[in-house]
Design a protein around this motif. Structure first.
Motif, PDB file in Angstrom:
ATOM      1  N   TRP A   6      -3.543   2.907  -0.893  1.00  0.00           N
ATOM      2  CA  TRP A   6      -2.920   3.790  -1.880  1.00  0.00           C
ATOM      3  C   TRP A   6      -1.908   4.717  -1.212  1.00  0.00           C
ATOM      4  N   ALA A   7      -2.312   5.317  -0.074  1.00  0.00           N
ATOM      5  CA  ALA A   7      -1.421   6.252   0.612  1.00  0.00           C
ATOM      6  C   ALA A   7      -0.174   5.534   1.136  1.00  0.00           C
ATOM      7  N   ALA A   8      -0.350   4.325   1.682  1.00  0.00           N
ATOM      8  CA  ALA A   8       0.800   3.580   2.199  1.00  0.00           C
ATOM      9  C   ALA A   8       1.709   3.118   1.067  1.00  0.00           C
ATOM     10  N   GLY A   9       1.107   2.679  -0.040  1.00  0.00           N
ATOM     11  CA  GLY A   9       1.911   2.268  -1.179  1.00  0.00           C
ATOM     12  C   GLY A   9       2.692   3.419  -1.776  1.00  0.00           C
ATOM     13  N   GLU A  15       3.290  -0.973  -4.880  1.00  0.00           N
ATOM     14  CA  GLU A  15       1.868  -1.286  -4.773  1.00  0.00           C
ATOM     15  C   GLU A  15       1.643  -2.258  -3.632  1.00  0.00           C
ATOM     16  N   LEU A  16       0.609  -1.991  -2.846  1.00  0.00           N
ATOM     17  CA  LEU A  16       0.225  -2.881  -1.757  1.00  0.00           C
ATOM     18  C   LEU A  16      -1.114  -3.527  -2.079  1.00  0.00           C
ATOM     19  N   SER A  17      -1.270  -4.781  -1.656  1.00  0.00           N
ATOM     20  CA  SER A  17      -2.494  -5.513  -1.987  1.00  0.00           C
ATOM     21  C   SER A  17      -2.806  -6.526  -0.879  1.00  0.00           C
ATOM     22  N   ASP A  18      -3.935  -7.211  -1.048  1.00  0.00           N
ATOM     23  CA  ASP A  18      -4.369  -8.298  -0.154  1.00  0.00           C
ATOM     24  C   ASP A  18      -4.347  -7.900   1.324  1.00  0.00           C
ATOM     25  N   PRO A  19      -5.013  -6.815   1.687  1.00  0.00           N
ATOM     26  CA  PRO A  19      -4.995  -6.398   3.089  1.00  0.00           C
ATOM     27  C   PRO A  19      -5.734  -7.384   3.993  1.00  0.00           C
ATOM     28  N   VAL A  20      -5.146  -7.669   5.133  1.00  0.00           N
ATOM     29  CA  VAL A  20      -5.777  -8.505   6.155  1.00  0.00           C
ATOM     30  C   VAL A  20      -5.905  -7.667   7.416  1.00  0.00           C
ATOM     31  N   ASP A  21      -7.131  -7.524   7.888  1.00  0.00           N
ATOM     32  CA  ASP A  21      -7.387  -6.712   9.071  1.00  0.00           C
ATOM     33  C   ASP A  21      -6.905  -7.466  10.311  1.00  0.00           C
ATOM     34  N   LEU A  22      -5.943  -6.879  11.031  1.00  0.00           N
ATOM     35  CA  LEU A  22      -5.399  -7.519  12.223  1.00  0.00           C
ATOM     36  C   LEU A  22      -6.111  -7.087  13.496  1.00  0.00           C
ATOM     37  N   GLY A  23      -7.111  -6.251  13.348  1.00  0.00           N
ATOM     38  CA  GLY A  23      -7.871  -5.827  14.511  1.00  0.00           C
ATOM     39  C   GLY A  23      -7.199  -4.684  15.239  1.00  0.00           C
ATOM     40  N   GLY A  24      -7.605  -3.492  14.951  1.00  0.00           N
ATOM     41  CA  GLY A  24      -7.032  -2.328  15.618  1.00  0.00           C
ATOM     42  C   GLY A  24      -7.867  -1.955  16.826  1.00  0.00           C
ATOM     43  N   CYS A  33      -0.321  -6.207   4.708  1.00  0.00           N
ATOM     44  CA  CYS A  33      -0.482  -6.051   3.262  1.00  0.00           C
ATOM     45  C   CYS A  33       0.690  -6.700   2.522  1.00  0.00           C
ATOM     46  N   ARG A  34       0.399  -7.211   1.334  1.00  0.00           N
ATOM     47  CA  ARG A  34       1.437  -7.753   0.473  1.00  0.00           C
ATOM     48  C   ARG A  34       2.059  -6.638  -0.350  1.00  0.00           C
ATOM     49  N   THR A  35       3.376  -6.727  -0.546  1.00  0.00           N
ATOM     50  CA  THR A  35       4.065  -5.773  -1.409  1.00  0.00           C
ATOM     51  C   THR A  35       4.207  -6.366  -2.803  1.00  0.00           C
ATOM     52  N   ALA A  36       4.514  -5.521  -3.775  1.00  0.00           N
ATOM     53  CA  ALA A  36       4.677  -5.985  -5.155  1.00  0.00           C
ATOM     54  C   ALA A  36       5.812  -6.993  -5.280  1.00  0.00           C
ATOM     55  N   ALA A  37       6.792  -6.922  -4.372  1.00  0.00           N
ATOM     56  CA  ALA A  37       7.939  -7.837  -4.418  1.00  0.00           C
ATOM     57  C   ALA A  37       7.647  -9.162  -3.735  1.00  0.00           C
ATOM     58  N   GLY A  38       6.459  -9.308  -3.150  1.00  0.00           N
ATOM     59  CA  GLY A  38       6.082 -10.567  -2.523  1.00  0.00           C
ATOM     60  C   GLY A  38       6.265 -10.608  -1.024  1.00  0.00           C
ATOM     61  N   VAL A  75       6.228   7.227   7.354  1.00  0.00           N
ATOM     62  CA  VAL A  75       5.199   7.954   8.101  1.00  0.00           C
ATOM     63  C   VAL A  75       4.567   8.990   7.193  1.00  0.00           C
ATOM     64  N   ASP A  76       3.260   9.041   7.146  1.00  0.00           N
ATOM     65  CA  ASP A  76       2.530  10.083   6.441  1.00  0.00           C
ATOM     66  C   ASP A  76       1.645  10.780   7.457  1.00  0.00           C
ATOM     67  N   ALA A  77       2.077  11.956   7.897  1.00  0.00           N
ATOM     68  CA  ALA A  77       1.352  12.674   8.939  1.00  0.00           C
ATOM     69  C   ALA A  77       0.063  13.297   8.432  1.00  0.00           C
ATOM     70  N   SER A  78      -0.107  13.375   7.130  1.00  0.00           N
ATOM     71  CA  SER A  78      -1.301  14.015   6.584  1.00  0.00           C
ATOM     72  C   SER A  78      -2.502  13.092   6.631  1.00  0.00           C
ATOM     73  N   VAL A  79      -2.313  11.770   6.644  1.00  0.00           N
ATOM     74  CA  VAL A  79      -3.465  10.846   6.582  1.00  0.00           C
ATOM     75  C   VAL A  79      -4.216  10.763   7.916  1.00  0.00           C
ATOM     76  N   PRO A  80      -3.581  10.439   9.056  1.00  0.00           N
ATOM     77  CA  PRO A  80      -2.194  10.017   9.273  1.00  0.00           C
ATOM     78  C   PRO A  80      -2.090   8.489   9.297  1.00  0.00           C
ATOM     79  N   LEU A  81      -0.903   7.997   8.907  1.00  0.00           N
ATOM     80  CA  LEU A  81      -0.631   6.562   8.963  1.00  0.00           C
ATOM     81  C   LEU A  81       0.862   6.332   9.061  1.00  0.00           C
ATOM     82  N   LEU A  82       1.212   5.118   9.411  1.00  0.00           N
ATOM     83  CA  LEU A  82       2.607   4.703   9.388  1.00  0.00           C
ATOM     84  C   LEU A  82       2.692   3.273   8.882  1.00  0.00           C
TER      85      LEU A  82
END
Length: 365
Positions: A6-9, A15-24, A33-38, A75-82
């Motif tokens: 939700w925060a990244a979208g 909208e972002l969907s279908d997340p695949v964990d790449l191993g952090g 993640c997939r974007t609404a535009a494909g 970049v969202d420094a409040s989460v934080p994420l990029l």
């Protein structure tokens, strides 16, 4: 994960969907993640633990410098994420080194060496820019650039030797102080920090570096030593044929000489390389020796990689010939005799791509 999506979208306005964990890692989560535009993007969310926050600041600042790595989309420094562009599923340098095609491995290594050399050269005037970007994304943690890890390792080595009952050779403390930061003042350059093979993508458009969690300026010699050692503090450490290692180092050096002409002088280059090898050997000793009571693979989950004892013995053998630092060289010989002498382990093997090749390009001579 839903909060991250939700925060990244929201950051991207889609909208972002279908997340695949790449191993952090322990400090982050990496999702494709997939974007609404494909299309697809990479989302990297960090923990609020100290190392997670430090990694966020380094990666956000390092990618914002726009010298290397995937394009930073938000970049969202409040989460934080990029959020970054998705570079796709290209093989990594680790993939080809662990494969069976020596030509692909050689080409990948040369692309890696040339790419890091060019990056170092173009970065030399951007140190103030990185510092400003780090301030912009600051989360209150000391950066790796400001972390006195070399000095701390020197102190820890002396304590480690004393704890192991090994008599510290006279002059060792003075030599470690003289090694200093390996020319970080004279020859600084930008690095993503973790330039190990698994963070080097070999794409159709050329080398792409990922993982900027330790992005900083440091001595070019600390990066160049990855060519000769090889891969100073990575888990995927095997040996390289001498001819291959030399060619990679030359490729890197050709790049940095454009920014620092003095590094074209062999005496200057070799002195810096010996200091860097000393630093990384001390680092390996401090990090790995306490964990060799029971030997095991260098990676916590992969069993096809060398063990801690194999890597340490290999490092000590190499550093035992550092004539510039006789006390350190003697320390390495003491460790080989009094510690590694009791280890029943095979020599460090070559990377599988170069295994059982004893002539031509892959010869040790």
């Amino acid at each position: 994960m839903n909060v991250t999506l939700w925060a990244a979208g929201d950051l991207l306005g889609t909208e972002l969907s279908d997340p695949v964990d790449l191993g952090g890692s322990e400090g982050n989560t990496v999702l494709r993640c997939r974007t609404a535009a494909g299309g697809s993007v990479i989302v990297k969310a960090f923990t609020n633990e100290p190392e997670g926050l430090r990694s966020f600041t380094s990666e956000a600042a390092g990618l914002s410098l726009q010298l290397a790595g995937p394009a930073l989309l938000g970049v969202d420094a409040s989460v934080p994420l990029l959020v970054m562009e998705d570079l796709g599923g290209a093989p990594t340098l680790a993939d080809v080194l662990l494969g069976d095609d020596p030509k692909a491995a050689q080409e990948g290594l040369l692309a890696w060496g040339r790419g890091l050399g060019r990056l170092a050269a173009v970065s030399v005037r951007r140190r103030a820019d990185l510092a400003q970007l780090r301030t912009q994304y600051d989360k209150g943690m000391v950066s790796w650039e400001d972390e006195p890890w070399i000095e701390r390792n020197a102190t820890d080595l002396l304590a480690l030797l004393a704890g192991a009952g090994i008599a510290v050779p006279r002059g060792l403390a003075g030599e470690l102080a003289r090694i200093g930061t390996v020319g970080s003042e004279e020859y600084p350059a930008f690095t993503p920090g973790d330039t190990c093979p698994y963070n080097a993508l070999l794409t159709p458009d050329g080398l792409q570096l990922v993982d900027f969690e330790s992005a900083r300026f440091q001595s070019v010699f600390l990066t160049a030593a990855y060519c000769r050692m090889p891969f100073a503090n990575c888990w995927g450490v095997f040996s390289l044929p001498a001819g291959v290692a030399k060619e990679i180092e030359q490729a890197f050096r050709a790049g940095v000489v454009a920014a620092y002409p003095a590094l074209g002088e062999d005496a200057v280059w070799e002195a810096g390389m010996r200091r860097a090898i000393a630093v990384w050997t001390v680092d390996a000793t401090v990090c790995l020796l306490p964990h060799t009571v029971e030997d095991g693979p260098l990676h916590p989950t992969l069993r096809s990689v060398p063990t801690r004892r194999q890597v340490l013995r290999y490092r000590w053998e190499s550093a035992s010939a550092l004539e510039d630092f006789p006390a350190l060289a003697e320390t390495m010989r003491l460790l080989l005799r009094e510690v590694a002498g009791g280890w029943d382990v095979a020599p460090l093997p070559r990377y599988p791509a170069f295994a059982d090749r004893g002539c031509g390009l892959w010869a040790d001579g």
